[in-house]
Motif scaffolding. Structure first.
Motif, short mmCIF file in Angstrom:
data_model
loop_
_atom_site.label_atom_id
_atom_site.label_comp_id
_atom_site.label_asym_id
_atom_site.label_seq_id
_atom_site.Cartn_x
_atom_site.Cartn_y
_atom_site.Cartn_z
N LYS A 76 0.82 -1.21 0.00
CA LYS A 76 0.00 0.00 0.00
C LYS A 76 0.85 1.27 0.00
O LYS A 76 0.32 2.36 -0.18
N MET A 77 2.15 1.10 0.21
CA MET A 77 3.05 2.26 0.30
C MET A 77 3.55 2.64 -1.09
O MET A 77 4.30 1.90 -1.73
N THR A 78 3.13 3.81 -1.58
CA THR A 78 3.61 4.29 -2.87
C THR A 78 5.02 4.84 -2.72
O THR A 78 5.49 5.10 -1.61
N GLU A 79 5.70 5.03 -3.85
CA GLU A 79 7.05 5.60 -3.80
C GLU A 79 7.03 7.00 -3.19
O GLU A 79 7.91 7.35 -2.39
N GLN A 80 6.02 7.78 -3.54
CA GLN A 80 5.94 9.14 -2.99
C GLN A 80 5.68 9.10 -1.48
O GLN A 80 6.27 9.87 -0.71
N ALA A 81 4.83 8.18 -1.05
CA ALA A 81 4.55 8.07 0.38
C ALA A 81 5.80 7.63 1.14
O ALA A 81 6.06 8.10 2.25
N GLY A 82 6.58 6.74 0.54
CA GLY A 82 7.83 6.32 1.16
C GLY A 82 8.81 7.47 1.29
O GLY A 82 9.47 7.65 2.32
N LYS A 83 8.90 8.26 0.24
CA LYS A 83 9.77 9.44 0.27
C LYS A 83 9.30 10.41 1.35
O LYS A 83 10.11 10.98 2.10
N ASP A 84 7.97 10.60 1.46
CA ASP A 84 7.43 11.50 2.48
C ASP A 84 7.80 11.03 3.88
O ASP A 84 8.15 11.84 4.74
N GLU A 85 7.71 9.72 4.12
CA GLU A 85 8.05 9.17 5.44
C GLU A 85 9.52 9.44 5.78
O GLU A 85 9.84 9.81 6.90
N ILE A 86 10.39 9.26 4.81
CA ILE A 86 11.83 9.46 5.04
C ILE A 86 12.12 10.93 5.32
O ILE A 86 12.74 11.28 6.33
N GLU A 87 11.66 11.80 4.43
CA GLU A 87 12.02 13.21 4.54
C GLU A 87 11.35 13.89 5.73
O GLU A 87 11.97 14.72 6.42
N LYS A 88 10.12 13.55 5.99
CA LYS A 88 9.42 14.17 7.12
C LYS A 88 10.06 13.73 8.44
O LYS A 88 10.12 14.50 9.40
N GLY A 89 10.56 12.50 8.47
CA GLY A 89 11.26 12.03 9.66
C GLY A 89 12.52 12.83 9.94
O GLY A 89 12.78 13.24 11.08
N PHE A 90 13.31 13.08 8.91
CA PHE A 90 14.52 13.89 9.09
C PHE A 90 14.18 15.33 9.49
O PHE A 90 14.85 15.93 10.34
N SER A 91 13.13 15.89 8.88
CA SER A 91 12.75 17.26 9.23
C SER A 91 12.28 17.36 10.68
O SER A 91 12.55 18.36 11.35
N ALA A 92 11.60 16.32 11.16
CA ALA A 92 11.15 16.33 12.55
C ALA A 92 12.32 16.30 13.52
O ALA A 92 12.31 16.99 14.55
N VAL A 93 13.35 15.52 13.19
CA VAL A 93 14.54 15.47 14.04
C VAL A 93 15.22 16.83 14.05
O VAL A 93 15.64 17.33 15.09
N LYS A 94 15.33 17.43 12.87
CA LYS A 94 15.93 18.76 12.79
C LYS A 94 15.17 19.76 13.65
O LYS A 94 15.77 20.59 14.36
N MET A 95 13.86 19.72 13.60
CA MET A 95 13.06 20.65 14.37
C MET A 95 13.30 20.46 15.87
O MET A 95 13.36 21.43 16.65
N ALA A 96 13.47 19.22 16.30
CA ALA A 96 13.64 18.94 17.72
C ALA A 96 14.99 19.39 18.25
O ALA A 96 15.07 19.95 19.34
N ILE A 97 16.05 19.16 17.48
CA ILE A 97 17.40 19.45 18.00
C ILE A 97 17.96 20.76 17.47
O ILE A 97 19.10 21.13 17.80
N ASN A 98 17.18 21.44 16.62
CA ASN A 98 17.62 22.73 16.06
C ASN A 98 18.92 22.60 15.27
O ASN A 98 19.76 23.50 15.27
N ALA A 99 19.10 21.47 14.61
CA ALA A 99 20.30 21.24 13.80
C ALA A 99 20.01 20.11 12.83
O ALA A 99 19.15 19.25 13.09
N ASN A 100 20.72 20.10 11.72
CA ASN A 100 20.55 19.02 10.76
C ASN A 100 21.10 17.72 11.35
O ASN A 100 22.20 17.71 11.89
N PRO A 101 20.34 16.63 11.26
CA PRO A 101 20.82 15.36 11.80
C PRO A 101 21.87 14.72 10.90
O PRO A 101 22.21 15.25 9.83
N SER A 102 22.39 13.58 11.32
CA SER A 102 23.33 12.83 10.50
C SER A 102 22.57 12.11 9.38
O SER A 102 21.41 11.71 9.57
#
Length: 338
Positions: A184-210
């Protein structure tokens, strides 16, 4: 008489000559400057001998080695209060260009660990159990890689800040722990999961993650592998799975980790910092690693990941919060009586 006259004439001539010389040397000449006082006299060039001496001294001074530059002040290294700590045996820097994979369960290209070397990794945080995990790591002066879930970082951003403040490496583990291998996971939905996860980490620590990523359930797909490679994000699998999410006690977690590790001799260890039994088991696991001669390798990225602005903005819009939360919880909410 003639002789006397000659002597007289010679005396006259000599007197005239002496007078002429006196007159010549005493009279001012147009081509000779008048005498000057010492105060008015201009500095004269050094005599040839003195100049030569100076040249020798200058040459000698140039030939001498230059004094060593003052040492550049270095930041003081943090000291470990535990003299018998597990510590960190070495730190490796990962060039994530092209998205290299680590963990022999799935990615067998880069075998960088030597015998008795381990990498500690924790998934699914941040959670209220995470500070207990951080304390166990701090007590042993060692480091780990954390793969937080994006949604969890919005619940507990201060806890993830603690992870960052302790100097651990922070990657990402998708936004919602979605199964990217699902039909059920489309390529776009998979990309959204990856990128939104990194953005959430950045928002929490105020810095780009690894640029380190682990698939939920280790379930990758070819499109997501290719996408991570295009983003220069390294993929993590596992060598030693603690299976702590199935464990009923801390002892079971300890036995699973150490039995597998003693059999394989090295590897990337997967644990979960949101599991209560893992938090309870970790101090014993770390002491067992030390007693067994195992050494911890710290993994860091050569450069952080650059989150995509559209996902940063999407997260801000969805959560209706500022893009950067500069104020910690303790500065917003304070207990005045208890």
């Amino acid at each position: 008489m003639r002789n006397a006259f000659g002597l007289m004439l010679a005396s006259v001539v000599a007197a005239v000559a002496i007078a002429g010389v006196w007159f010549w040397t005493s009279s001012p000449r147009a081509d000779v400057a008048p005498p000057q006082t010492v105060a008015a006299r201009k500095a004269e060039p050094l005599p040839a001998l003195a100049k030569a001496k100076d040249d020798v001294e200058v040459t000698a001074s140039l030939s001498k080695p230059a004094p060593a530059p003052a040492p550049v002040p270095q930041p003081a290294k943090s000291t470990c209060a535990n003299p018998d700590a597990l510590g960190v045996s070495r730190t490796v820097i990962i060039d994530t260009t092209g998205g290299p994979g680590f963990g022999f369960l799935q990615y067998k290209q880069f075998d960088f660990l030597g015998d008795k070397e381990v990498v500690l990794t924790f998934d699914d945080g941040p959670w209220p159990t995470t500070p207990t995990v951080l304390k166990a790591l701090a007590d042993e002066c060692t480091k780990a890689v954390f793969f937080p879930i994006g949604l969890h970082t919005t619940y507990h951003p201060d806890i993830l800040k603690q992870v960052a403040a302790a100097g651990h490496t922070i990657g990402a583990h998708t936004w919602s722990h979605a199964d990217l291998h699902s039909k059920k996971m489309t390529e776009q939905a998979g990309k959204d999961e990856i990128e939104k996860g990194f953005s959430a980490v950045k928002m929490a620590i105020n810095a780009n993650p690894s640029p380190f990523f682990r698939f939920p359930g280790l379930a990758h797909t070819q499109p997501t592998l290719e996408y991570l490679g295009s983003r220069n994000i390294s993929m993590f699998s596992v060598d030693i799975d603690s299976l702590d999410f199935k464990s009923s006690s801390a002892d079971q977690v300890i036995n699973t980790v150490m039995t597998k590790l003693d059999k394989q001799g090295k590897g990337i260890i997967l644990m979960h910092d949101l599991q209560k039994h893992t938090a309870q088991a970790l101090p014993t696991i770390l002491r067992r690693l030390k007693a067994g001669g195992y050494k911890v390798v710290e993994m860091k990225a050569k450069a952080p990941v650059e989150t995509l602005p559209e996902y940063d903005a999407l997260l801000v819009k969805d959560l209706k919060v500022p893009a950067v939360s500069a104020r910690p919880l303790s500065s917003v909410v304070q207990t005045v009586s208890q």
